[in-house]
Design a protein around this motif. Structure first.
Motif, mmCIF file in Angstrom:
data_model
loop_
_atom_site.group_PDB
_atom_site.id
_atom_site.type_symbol
_atom_site.label_atom_id
_atom_site.label_comp_id
_atom_site.label_asym_id
_atom_site.label_seq_id
_atom_site.Cartn_x
_atom_site.Cartn_y
_atom_site.Cartn_z
ATOM 1 N N TYR A 183 0.830 -1.196 0.000
ATOM 2 C CA TYR A 183 0.000 0.000 0.000
ATOM 3 C C TYR A 183 0.865 1.248 0.000
ATOM 4 O O TYR A 183 1.734 1.419 0.861
ATOM 5 C CB TYR A 183 -0.923 0.019 1.222
ATOM 6 N N ASP A 184 0.613 2.130 -0.964
ATOM 7 C CA ASP A 184 1.277 3.429 -1.056
ATOM 8 C C ASP A 184 0.236 4.478 -0.694
ATOM 9 O O ASP A 184 -0.894 4.437 -1.189
ATOM 10 C CB ASP A 184 1.784 3.633 -2.487
ATOM 11 N N TYR A 185 0.580 5.380 0.181
ATOM 12 C CA TYR A 185 -0.364 6.379 0.668
ATOM 13 C C TYR A 185 0.398 7.595 1.139
ATOM 14 O O TYR A 185 1.606 7.515 1.395
ATOM 15 C CB TYR A 185 -1.205 5.806 1.824
ATOM 16 N N PRO A 186 -0.262 8.742 1.233
ATOM 17 C CA PRO A 186 0.422 9.934 1.737
ATOM 18 C C PRO A 186 0.839 9.704 3.184
ATOM 19 O O PRO A 186 0.044 9.272 4.009
ATOM 20 C CB PRO A 186 -0.641 11.038 1.662
ATOM 21 N N LEU A 206 -3.039 4.437 -2.894
ATOM 22 C CA LEU A 206 -4.085 5.158 -2.179
ATOM 23 C C LEU A 206 -3.839 6.664 -2.203
ATOM 24 O O LEU A 206 -4.589 7.428 -1.611
ATOM 25 C CB LEU A 206 -4.180 4.674 -0.726
ATOM 26 N N ARG A 207 -2.773 7.085 -2.899
ATOM 27 C CA ARG A 207 -2.506 8.526 -3.025
ATOM 28 C C ARG A 207 -3.588 9.141 -3.896
ATOM 29 O O ARG A 207 -3.943 8.613 -4.933
ATOM 30 C CB ARG A 207 -1.140 8.776 -3.640
ATOM 31 N N GLY A 208 -4.129 10.238 -3.472
ATOM 32 C CA GLY A 208 -5.150 10.911 -4.244
ATOM 33 C C GLY A 208 -6.554 10.362 -4.033
ATOM 34 O O GLY A 208 -7.509 10.905 -4.556
ATOM 35 N N VAL A 209 -6.670 9.276 -3.291
ATOM 36 C CA VAL A 209 -7.989 8.726 -2.988
ATOM 37 C C VAL A 209 -8.509 9.464 -1.751
ATOM 38 O O VAL A 209 -7.830 9.511 -0.724
ATOM 39 C CB VAL A 209 -7.918 7.204 -2.703
ATOM 40 N N ASP A 231 -12.277 9.359 2.893
ATOM 41 C CA ASP A 231 -13.562 8.733 3.183
ATOM 42 C C ASP A 231 -13.911 7.618 2.196
ATOM 43 O O ASP A 231 -14.858 6.865 2.413
ATOM 44 C CB ASP A 231 -14.686 9.770 3.244
ATOM 45 N N GLN A 232 -13.135 7.474 1.121
ATOM 46 C CA GLN A 232 -13.356 6.402 0.151
ATOM 47 C C GLN A 232 -12.402 5.226 0.363
ATOM 48 O O GLN A 232 -12.480 4.220 -0.331
ATOM 49 C CB GLN A 232 -13.217 6.934 -1.270
ATOM 50 N N VAL A 233 -11.512 5.377 1.318
ATOM 51 C CA VAL A 233 -10.578 4.311 1.668
ATOM 52 C C VAL A 233 -11.289 3.378 2.643
ATOM 53 O O VAL A 233 -12.004 3.838 3.536
ATOM 54 C CB VAL A 233 -9.304 4.910 2.325
ATOM 55 N N PRO A 234 -11.125 2.054 2.464
ATOM 56 C CA PRO A 234 -11.765 1.127 3.411
ATOM 57 C C PRO A 234 -11.428 1.503 4.862
ATOM 58 O O PRO A 234 -10.300 1.895 5.169
ATOM 59 C CB PRO A 234 -11.161 -0.231 3.039
ATOM 60 N N ARG A 294 -7.862 3.335 6.974
ATOM 61 C CA ARG A 294 -7.806 4.781 7.230
ATOM 62 C C ARG A 294 -6.737 5.159 8.241
ATOM 63 O O ARG A 294 -6.244 6.279 8.236
ATOM 64 C CB ARG A 294 -9.166 5.295 7.670
ATOM 65 N N VAL A 295 -6.364 4.235 9.088
ATOM 66 C CA VAL A 295 -5.318 4.503 10.073
ATOM 67 C C VAL A 295 -4.002 4.869 9.368
ATOM 68 O O VAL A 295 -3.165 5.569 9.937
ATOM 69 C CB VAL A 295 -5.128 3.301 11.027
#
Length: 110
Positions: free
Chosen positions: A9-12, A59-62, A65-68, A72-73
């Motif tokens: 998972y890639d995320y900010p 998950l960048r740019g998602v 509130d649309q992330v499962p 969200r943590v």
């Protein structure tokens, strides 16, 4: 036949290493995370054929509130990207430790 899925998972995130003992160092860029995921997939294919796979999840740019809900943590800044989930269990944050992942997949397939 059992197939082990490794999700990266890639995320900010705020970057930097974490103090959780996972071995994460400096923040990985999105390009580096994608490249490492491809390299991990190649190693999984070489060692386990079609019994394991690595998947990059961006998950960048998602909108958060649309992330499962269970993911969200990741957005609270506690864990540096990437998060590596092996067969549904979060295992590593801030790094993609190939050797550790290969060992874990081998155990799961045994």
């Amino acid at each position: 036949m059992t197939k082990v899925k490794v999700e990266v998972y890639d995320y900010p995130s705020s970057g930097g290493g974490c103090s959780c003992g996972c071995g994460g160092g400096a923040a990985m860029t999105p390009a580096a995370i994608q490249q490492h995921t491809r390299e991990l997939q190649e190693q999984l294919e070489q060692k386990f054929s079609d019994r394991a796979e690595a998947v990059y999840v961006n998950l960048r740019g998602v909108p958060q509130d649309q992330v499962p809900a269970d993911l969200r943590v990741l957005f609270n800044g506690t864990y540096p990207a990437p998060l590596v989930v092996v067969d549904g269990t979060p295992r590593y944050a801030g790094d993609i430790p190939f050797e550790d992942i290969l060992k874990e997949v081998e155990k799961l397939l045994a």
